[in-house]
Design a protein around this motif. Structure first.
Motif, PDB file in Angstrom:
ATOM      1  N   ARG A  54       0.807  -1.222   0.000  1.00  0.00           N
ATOM      2  CA  ARG A  54       0.000   0.000   0.000  1.00  0.00           C
ATOM      3  C   ARG A  54       0.840   1.272   0.000  1.00  0.00           C
ATOM      4  NH1 ARG A  54      -2.745  -3.114   4.074  1.00  0.00           N
ATOM      5  NH2 ARG A  54      -1.954  -1.769   5.732  1.00  0.00           N
ATOM      6  N   ARG A 102      -0.796   5.525   0.207  1.00  0.00           N
ATOM      7  CA  ARG A 102      -1.060   5.951   1.588  1.00  0.00           C
ATOM      8  C   ARG A 102      -1.202   7.455   1.740  1.00  0.00           C
ATOM      9  NH1 ARG A 102       3.235   4.221   5.429  1.00  0.00           N
ATOM     10  NH2 ARG A 102       1.640   4.376   7.032  1.00  0.00           N
ATOM     11  N   LEU A 153      -7.361   3.493   5.081  1.00  0.00           N
ATOM     12  CA  LEU A 153      -7.531   2.386   4.139  1.00  0.00           C
ATOM     13  C   LEU A 153      -8.762   2.553   3.254  1.00  0.00           C
ATOM     14  CD1 LEU A 153      -6.614  -0.843   6.125  1.00  0.00           C
ATOM     15  CD2 LEU A 153      -5.769  -0.208   3.863  1.00  0.00           C
ATOM     16  N   GLN A 202      -8.079   4.896   0.215  1.00  0.00           N
ATOM     17  CA  GLN A 202      -6.958   4.678  -0.691  1.00  0.00           C
ATOM     18  C   GLN A 202      -7.436   4.151  -2.039  1.00  0.00           C
ATOM     19  OE1 GLN A 202      -3.983   2.221   1.229  1.00  0.00           O
ATOM     20  NE2 GLN A 202      -3.835   3.579   3.009  1.00  0.00           N
ATOM     21  N   ARG A 224      -7.199   1.640  -4.533  1.00  0.00           N
ATOM     22  CA  ARG A 224      -6.661   0.276  -4.519  1.00  0.00           C
ATOM     23  C   ARG A 224      -6.002  -0.115  -5.839  1.00  0.00           C
ATOM     24  NH1 ARG A 224      -9.551  -3.058   0.033  1.00  0.00           N
ATOM     25  NH2 ARG A 224     -10.066  -1.312   1.384  1.00  0.00           N
ATOM     26  N   TRP A 260      -2.295   0.018  -5.322  1.00  0.00           N
ATOM     27  CA  TRP A 260      -1.629  -0.981  -4.489  1.00  0.00           C
ATOM     28  C   TRP A 260      -0.758  -1.874  -5.365  1.00  0.00           C
ATOM     29  CZ3 TRP A 260      -5.741  -3.131  -0.510  1.00  0.00           C
ATOM     30  CH2 TRP A 260      -6.136  -2.092   0.339  1.00  0.00           C
ATOM     31  N   HIS A 263      -7.171  -7.075   4.932  1.00  0.00           N
ATOM     32  CA  HIS A 263      -7.233  -5.730   4.355  1.00  0.00           C
ATOM     33  C   HIS A 263      -6.768  -5.729   2.901  1.00  0.00           C
ATOM     34  CE1 HIS A 263      -8.339  -3.743   8.057  1.00  0.00           C
ATOM     35  NE2 HIS A 263      -7.296  -4.233   8.692  1.00  0.00           N
ATOM     36  N   ALA A 306     -13.223  -1.427   0.707  1.00  0.00           N
ATOM     37  CA  ALA A 306     -13.262  -1.296   2.163  1.00  0.00           C
ATOM     38  C   ALA A 306     -14.494  -1.958   2.756  1.00  0.00           C
ATOM     39  CB  ALA A 306     -13.206   0.181   2.550  1.00  0.00           C
TER      40      ALA A 306
END
Length: 407
Positions: A236, A240, A250, A253, A255, A258, A289, A295
């Motif tokens: 991540r 961040r 989280l 963010q 994704r 990532w 996670h 999320a």
């Protein structure tokens, strides 16, 4: 091209050369100096001569020859000169690495992380000897002067020599006793780098060390667990913060940013874990996670159960707080508050900004936005990190925008 090849060699080959020369000569300073000189010579010659077919072997030969010259001038015993003369380019070539060279690297890691050394010394020696991080950079990362760090490294090497710390990997029960200390150094490096205001170089080196340990000790379940944990967390790193450098929770963010290859690698490492140790449970939490599609899909009941297991295995104030958060998301704020009260009943949370922030989050989820904002501001006033303070004040401003946004 040549500069890139030297940089790659400094990461992959340097620790093997240092480890091999330490085994043969017993001289840490000589080993590091000769390995570093080999890299310097490569920077001078490779741009003109081209990168050799076996860069590692080339560097080993240069380092070995330099060590032979030094020992000859010092009239050191013949056996060491004989052993050095037997080193061949294959001793630094990854495809041809034999068990002795692998053992050398593992010996070096366990020696650097010996419990007879203070934790700061273990971290510094690991970064310098295994990761080839310049002393000036280690000093900056550990917030001391370069001269101070040079003295600390010298004292650590002297301590190893004077205390007769063996240059070997322990076996049997001794390995079980010593391995957690080695993993603790790697995990400390990672947490220092992954912190809100940490130095990313720490986290990068920790991931590299975890991968190295996993390659050298594939049968050790906790090594695989630690590798999985740092990979899930590190995946991540690019998501961040927002464009202004503010921390993102989280759920906010992107994704797509990532590192999904790291998540796949972490999942494969976690699949090899066969024991329920501390790193294993932390890795399972991180996996929940990292592998959730969004999320809202996070498996909070599984995370809550994992924190229950962690709390039983290694209770601490931070684990107790995270347990309260997990149960609050899994089963409602009232359950979270009950566990927060339990956590605060113990020692170690008086004046803790994290405890106040947890309370603020639970209050916000109950719907009292103004009280939650006040608690976030209270937590912000207690933290020492400017990055974390700004994040907490941002949360307060979102809940009570009339108070203004943190700058």
């Amino acid at each position: 091209m040549a500069a890139h090849a030297v940089a790659a060699a400094s990461v992959d080959v340097y620790p093997r050369i240092v480890a091999t020369l330490i085994r043969v000569t017993g001289d840490w300073a000589l080993a590091e100096d000769c390995a570093q000189e080999a890299l310097t010579v490569a920077l001078e010659r490779w741009p003109a001569d081209g990168v050799p077919a076996n860069p590692g072997g080339w560097l080993m030969t240069v380092a070995r020859n330099r060590a032979v010259d030094v020992l000859r001038r010092a009239t050191v015993e013949r056996r060491k000169l004989h052993d050095l003369a037997l080193l061949t380019p294959a001793d630094a070539s990854e495809p041809q690495v034999g068990p002795d060279v692998v053992d050398d690297r593992l010996r070096l890691i366990f020696t650097c992380c010996h419990p007879a050394l203070a934790m700061e010394a273990r971290v510094a020696l690991t970064l310098r000897t295994i990761c080839a991080v310049p002393t000036s950079d280690i000093a900056r990362l550990l917030l001391v002067s370069e001269s101070t760090m040079t003295r600390r490294l010298t004292r650590a090497r002297t301590r190893i020599a004077q205390a007769g710390i063996p240059y070997r990997v322990p076996s049997g029960p001794a390995l079980t006793e010593r391995l957690p200390g080695v993993l603790a150094v790697v995990y400390l490096l990672f947490t220092r780098g992954y912190a809100a205001d940490g130095e990313p170089a720490f986290a990068d080196e920790a991931v590299r060390l975890a991968r190295l340990l996993d390659r050298l000790m594939p049968e050790q379940s906790e090594v695989a667990a630690l590798l999985a944990l740092v990979l899930f967390q590190h995946s991540r790193r690019h998501a961040r913060r927002d464009a202004e450098g503010r921390l993102l929770t989280l759920d906010r963010q992107d994704r797509d940013r990532w590192d999904h290859a790291a998540i796949v690698e972490g999942r494969a490492a976690l699949d090899r874990v066969r024991h329920d140790g501390v790193y294993a449970w932390q890795a399972r939490i991180a996996a929940c996670h990292a592998t959730a599609a969004d999320a809202g899909a996070t498996d909070w009941p599984a995370i809550a159960r994992a924190y229950d297991a962690l709390n039983d295995l290694q209770p601490s104030p931070v684990i107790a707080l995270n347990r309260a958060v997990a149960h609050g998301y899994a089963f409602g704020p009232a359950v979270g508050f009950a566990l927060l009260d339990v956590a605060r009943a113990g020692d170690g949370l008086n004046g803790n900004p994290l405890a106040v922030a947890v309370e603020a989050d639970l209050v916000a989820r109950q719907g009292d936005r103004r009280r939650a904002a006040a608690l976030f501001r209270e937590a912000a006033a207690m933290v020492g990190s400017a990055v974390e303070r700004r994040a907490l004040l941002d949360r307060a401003a979102e809940l009570a925008p009339d108070r203004g946004r943190a700058g």
